[in-house]
Design a protein around this motif. Structure first.
Motif, PDB file in Angstrom:
ATOM      1  N   ARG A 235       0.735  -0.998  -0.105  1.00 51.53           N
ATOM      2  CA  ARG A 235      -0.061  -0.130  -0.029  1.00 51.53           C
ATOM      3  C   ARG A 235       0.681   1.306   0.095  1.00 51.53           C
ATOM      4  O   ARG A 235       0.482   2.121  -0.633  1.00 51.53           O
ATOM      5  CB  ARG A 235      -0.942   0.139   1.155  1.00 51.53           C
ATOM      6  CG  ARG A 235      -1.889  -1.003   0.985  1.00 51.53           C
ATOM      7  CD  ARG A 235      -2.918  -1.095   2.308  1.00 51.53           C
ATOM      8  NE  ARG A 235      -4.051  -2.151   2.296  1.00 51.53           N
ATOM      9  CZ  ARG A 235      -4.554  -2.532   3.268  1.00 51.53           C
ATOM     10  NH1 ARG A 235      -4.422  -2.004   4.359  1.00 51.53           N
ATOM     11  NH2 ARG A 235      -5.693  -3.293   3.029  1.00 51.53           N
ATOM     12  N   TYR A 236       1.983   1.362   0.826  1.00 52.50           N
ATOM     13  CA  TYR A 236       2.724   2.195   0.802  1.00 52.50           C
ATOM     14  C   TYR A 236       3.383   2.456  -0.632  1.00 52.50           C
ATOM     15  O   TYR A 236       3.612   3.630  -1.146  1.00 52.50           O
ATOM     16  CB  TYR A 236       4.069   2.153   1.852  1.00 52.50           C
ATOM     17  CG  TYR A 236       4.980   3.135   1.892  1.00 52.50           C
ATOM     18  CD1 TYR A 236       4.830   4.482   2.549  1.00 52.50           C
ATOM     19  CD2 TYR A 236       5.998   3.013   1.213  1.00 52.50           C
ATOM     20  CE1 TYR A 236       5.624   5.473   2.439  1.00 52.50           C
ATOM     21  CE2 TYR A 236       7.074   3.963   1.207  1.00 52.50           C
ATOM     22  CZ  TYR A 236       7.171   5.061   1.840  1.00 52.50           C
ATOM     23  OH  TYR A 236       7.923   6.145   1.731  1.00 52.50           O
TER      24      TYR A 236
ATOM     25  N   ALA B 299       2.359   1.760  -3.264  1.00 51.67           N
ATOM     26  CA  ALA B 299       1.425   2.260  -4.316  1.00 51.67           C
ATOM     27  C   ALA B 299       1.309   3.728  -4.365  1.00 51.67           C
ATOM     28  O   ALA B 299       1.282   4.250  -5.179  1.00 51.67           O
ATOM     29  CB  ALA B 299       0.259   1.542  -4.220  1.00 51.67           C
ATOM     30  N   ARG B 300       1.325   4.247  -2.929  1.00 50.14           N
ATOM     31  CA  ARG B 300       1.163   5.749  -2.564  1.00 50.14           C
ATOM     32  C   ARG B 300       2.609   6.537  -3.201  1.00 50.14           C
ATOM     33  O   ARG B 300       2.344   7.671  -3.518  1.00 50.14           O
ATOM     34  CB  ARG B 300       0.814   5.963  -1.191  1.00 50.14           C
ATOM     35  CG  ARG B 300       0.692   7.204  -0.951  1.00 50.14           C
ATOM     36  CD  ARG B 300      -0.295   7.919  -1.377  1.00 50.14           C
ATOM     37  NE  ARG B 300      -0.430   9.454  -0.795  1.00 50.14           N
ATOM     38  CZ  ARG B 300       0.118  10.452  -1.391  1.00 50.14           C
ATOM     39  NH1 ARG B 300       1.080  10.157  -2.332  1.00 50.14           N
ATOM     40  NH2 ARG B 300      -0.087  11.462  -0.708  1.00 50.14           N
ATOM     41  N   PHE B 301       3.673   5.901  -2.677  1.00 47.47           N
ATOM     42  CA  PHE B 301       5.171   6.382  -3.041  1.00 47.47           C
ATOM     43  C   PHE B 301       5.854   5.689  -3.704  1.00 47.47           C
ATOM     44  O   PHE B 301       6.865   5.092  -3.203  1.00 47.47           O
ATOM     45  CB  PHE B 301       5.532   6.926  -1.737  1.00 47.47           C
ATOM     46  CG  PHE B 301       4.864   7.837  -0.878  1.00 47.47           C
ATOM     47  CD1 PHE B 301       4.824   9.189  -1.323  1.00 47.47           C
ATOM     48  CD2 PHE B 301       4.098   7.540   0.192  1.00 47.47           C
ATOM     49  CE1 PHE B 301       4.039  10.343  -0.582  1.00 47.47           C
ATOM     50  CE2 PHE B 301       3.343   8.449   0.835  1.00 47.47           C
ATOM     51  CZ  PHE B 301       3.422   9.763   0.593  1.00 47.47           C
TER      52      PHE B 301
ATOM     53  N   LYS C 173       8.033  10.446   3.982  1.00 49.50           N
ATOM     54  CA  LYS C 173       6.898   9.942   3.167  1.00 49.50           C
ATOM     55  C   LYS C 173       5.950   8.958   4.230  1.00 49.50           C
ATOM     56  O   LYS C 173       4.791   8.887   4.000  1.00 49.50           O
ATOM     57  CB  LYS C 173       7.157   9.028   2.023  1.00 49.50           C
ATOM     58  CG  LYS C 173       7.990  10.307   1.080  1.00 49.50           C
ATOM     59  CD  LYS C 173       8.405   9.665  -0.277  1.00 49.50           C
ATOM     60  CE  LYS C 173       8.560  10.366  -1.550  1.00 49.50           C
ATOM     61  NZ  LYS C 173      10.032  11.275  -1.022  1.00 49.50           N
ATOM     62  N   TRP C 174       6.838   8.150   4.893  1.00 46.77           N
ATOM     63  CA  TRP C 174       5.898   7.442   5.886  1.00 46.77           C
ATOM     64  C   TRP C 174       5.116   8.233   6.920  1.00 46.77           C
ATOM     65  O   TRP C 174       3.889   7.763   7.256  1.00 46.77           O
ATOM     66  CB  TRP C 174       7.208   6.528   6.752  1.00 46.77           C
ATOM     67  CG  TRP C 174       7.244   5.203   5.919  1.00 46.77           C
ATOM     68  CD1 TRP C 174       8.635   4.887   5.294  1.00 46.77           C
ATOM     69  CD2 TRP C 174       6.526   4.375   5.745  1.00 46.77           C
ATOM     70  NE1 TRP C 174       8.592   3.612   5.009  1.00 46.77           N
ATOM     71  CE2 TRP C 174       7.196   3.228   5.277  1.00 46.77           C
ATOM     72  CE3 TRP C 174       5.105   3.757   6.044  1.00 46.77           C
ATOM     73  CZ2 TRP C 174       6.638   1.562   4.528  1.00 46.77           C
ATOM     74  CZ3 TRP C 174       4.667   2.737   5.557  1.00 46.77           C
ATOM     75  CH2 TRP C 174       5.377   1.680   5.131  1.00 46.77           C
TER      76      TRP C 174
ATOM     77  N   ARG D 283       3.673  11.076   6.070  1.00 50.79           N
ATOM     78  CA  ARG D 283       2.473  11.354   5.306  1.00 50.79           C
ATOM     79  C   ARG D 283       1.578  10.244   5.092  1.00 50.79           C
ATOM     80  O   ARG D 283       0.184  10.606   5.053  1.00 50.79           O
ATOM     81  CB  ARG D 283       2.934  11.800   3.946  1.00 50.79           C
ATOM     82  CG  ARG D 283       3.729  13.299   3.982  1.00 50.79           C
ATOM     83  CD  ARG D 283       4.523  13.697   2.704  1.00 50.79           C
ATOM     84  NE  ARG D 283       3.636  13.722   1.573  1.00 50.79           N
ATOM     85  CZ  ARG D 283       3.966  13.815   0.288  1.00 50.79           C
ATOM     86  NH1 ARG D 283       5.241  13.605   0.194  1.00 50.79           N
ATOM     87  NH2 ARG D 283       3.055  13.728  -0.764  1.00 50.79           N
ATOM     88  N   TYR D 284       1.922   9.136   4.967  1.00 48.93           N
ATOM     89  CA  TYR D 284       1.452   7.946   4.673  1.00 48.93           C
ATOM     90  C   TYR D 284       0.421   7.657   6.260  1.00 48.93           C
ATOM     91  O   TYR D 284      -0.680   7.326   5.850  1.00 48.93           O
ATOM     92  CB  TYR D 284       2.333   6.707   4.607  1.00 48.93           C
ATOM     93  CG  TYR D 284       1.391   5.483   4.238  1.00 48.93           C
ATOM     94  CD1 TYR D 284       0.787   4.847   2.913  1.00 48.93           C
ATOM     95  CD2 TYR D 284       1.211   4.548   5.352  1.00 48.93           C
ATOM     96  CE1 TYR D 284       0.007   3.973   2.856  1.00 48.93           C
ATOM     97  CE2 TYR D 284       0.562   3.257   5.236  1.00 48.93           C
ATOM     98  CZ  TYR D 284       0.019   3.174   3.951  1.00 48.93           C
ATOM     99  OH  TYR D 284      -0.760   1.895   3.747  1.00 48.93           O
TER     100      TYR D 284
ATOM    101  N   GLU E 131      -2.440   9.907   6.299  1.00 44.33           N
ATOM    102  CA  GLU E 131      -3.820   9.493   5.721  1.00 44.33           C
ATOM    103  C   GLU E 131      -4.115   8.270   5.830  1.00 44.33           C
ATOM    104  O   GLU E 131      -5.298   7.803   5.777  1.00 44.33           O
ATOM    105  CB  GLU E 131      -3.216   9.533   4.213  1.00 44.33           C
ATOM    106  CG  GLU E 131      -2.653  10.556   3.486  1.00 44.33           C
ATOM    107  CD  GLU E 131      -1.995  10.376   2.244  1.00 44.33           C
ATOM    108  OE1 GLU E 131      -1.819   9.158   1.877  1.00 44.33           O
ATOM    109  OE2 GLU E 131      -1.166  11.490   1.475  1.00 44.33           O
ATOM    110  N   ASN E 132      -3.217   7.382   6.819  1.00 42.29           N
ATOM    111  CA  ASN E 132      -3.787   6.236   7.398  1.00 42.29           C
ATOM    112  C   ASN E 132      -3.477   5.947   8.582  1.00 42.29           C
ATOM    113  O   ASN E 132      -2.476   5.350   9.224  1.00 42.29           O
ATOM    114  CB  ASN E 132      -3.393   4.968   6.603  1.00 42.29           C
ATOM    115  CG  ASN E 132      -3.308   5.048   4.835  1.00 42.29           C
ATOM    116  OD1 ASN E 132      -4.505   4.660   4.567  1.00 42.29           O
ATOM    117  ND2 ASN E 132      -2.538   5.594   4.210  1.00 42.29           N
TER     118      ASN E 132
END
Length: 271
Positions: free
Chosen positions: A231-232, A234-236, A247-248, A250-251, A254-255
């Protein structure tokens, strides 16, 4: 786990990481704050031919851990009573130091982490577990509920607390607490909801501590067969090593439940 040398395990978890100079010989492992022995037993079984030293302050926990280890016929764990802040007296360094679920209960988690980092060999590894501020929001909410109702950390108080939480309607945060298996045992629920001292972190704080300690972040380890990593990714997709803590962060924003259990991650000590 299928037992494998430490080097092989790390390469499998982090295939995109720069893992030059990884020691392929049988590993020496320190499990700090081993409690009743679960993490020590997992380490002894996970890492082939490893020698594990497991330490804890609690004699009662160590006694239980030693009994379970004997029952499982595991012979490569040595248990000792010790304070994390006094481990310098061991006069020994390890290929891997694990501290999962203990640092966030210390008065000064950074001091504990710093003391443990000094016990790692150059080019060695640390496997760290810390509570997430976002991920623990349901636990914080439940503790506020407990404080309002005056439940005590006694067997009868814990039972009344669980009954009240189960009876609460329309509160998804409380409902999510009931999906944690620790909720259903007295000792597990006491640790989950009544622990007297707990620190929670956000990823920028962890990144700053890693930098202060001079460590290198390798990545997170998830118990979900790659679902979170996919999932990560796919996002980054640009973060090929899955190791960008910005980035984690930010992930996770969002989650918010991505690290509901805790942040479980590996770092490396420089040569």
């Amino acid at each position: 786990f299928d037992a494998a040398p430490l080097a092989a395990v790390v390469r499998e978890i982090f295939p995109a990481a720069d893992l030059a100079r990884v020691n392929d010989s049988p590993a020496s492992i320190l499990v700090a704050g081993c409690g009743t022995g679960q993490n020590a037993i997992i380490a002894a079984r996970r890492f082939a031919d490893a020698n594990v030293l497991a330490v804890d302050l609690s004699r009662a926990s160590l006694g239980y851990a030693m009994r379970k280890t004997r029952e499982l016929a595991i012979r490569n764990i040595d248990y000792r009573q010790a304070d994390i802040l006094a481990l310098g007296s061991l006069g020994k360094r390890f290929d891997l130091v694990e501290a999962s679920g203990v640092l966030h209960h210390m008065a000064d988690p950074f001091a504990g982490w710093s003391a443990l980092a000094k016990r790692v060999k150059p080019d060695g590894f640390m496997r760290i577990g810390l509570y997430s501020e976002r991920g623990r929001r349901a636990i914080v909410h439940a503790r506020e509920f407990i404080a309002r109702h005056g439940f005590k950390p006694t067997p009868s108080g814990i039972r009344r607390c669980r009954a009240a939480i189960l009876a609460a309607k329309g509160d998804e945060l409380l409902a999510s607490v009931t999906r944690n298996e620790d909720f259903y045992s007295l000792s597990g629920c006491r640790d989950l909801l009544f622990h007297v001292q707990e620190h929670r972190f956000q990823l920028p704080q962890i990144a700053a501590m890693i930098d202060r300690l001079g460590l290198r972040f390798l990545g997170f380890e998830f118990p979900d067969s790659g679902i979170s990593a996919a999932r990560y990714r796919a996002r980054f997709p640009e973060d090929l090593a899955l190791a960008d803590l910005g980035k984690w962060d930010r992930y996770e924003e969002e989650n918010p439940s991505a690290f509901a259990r805790m942040y479980q991650f590996w770092v490396r000590v420089p040569a």
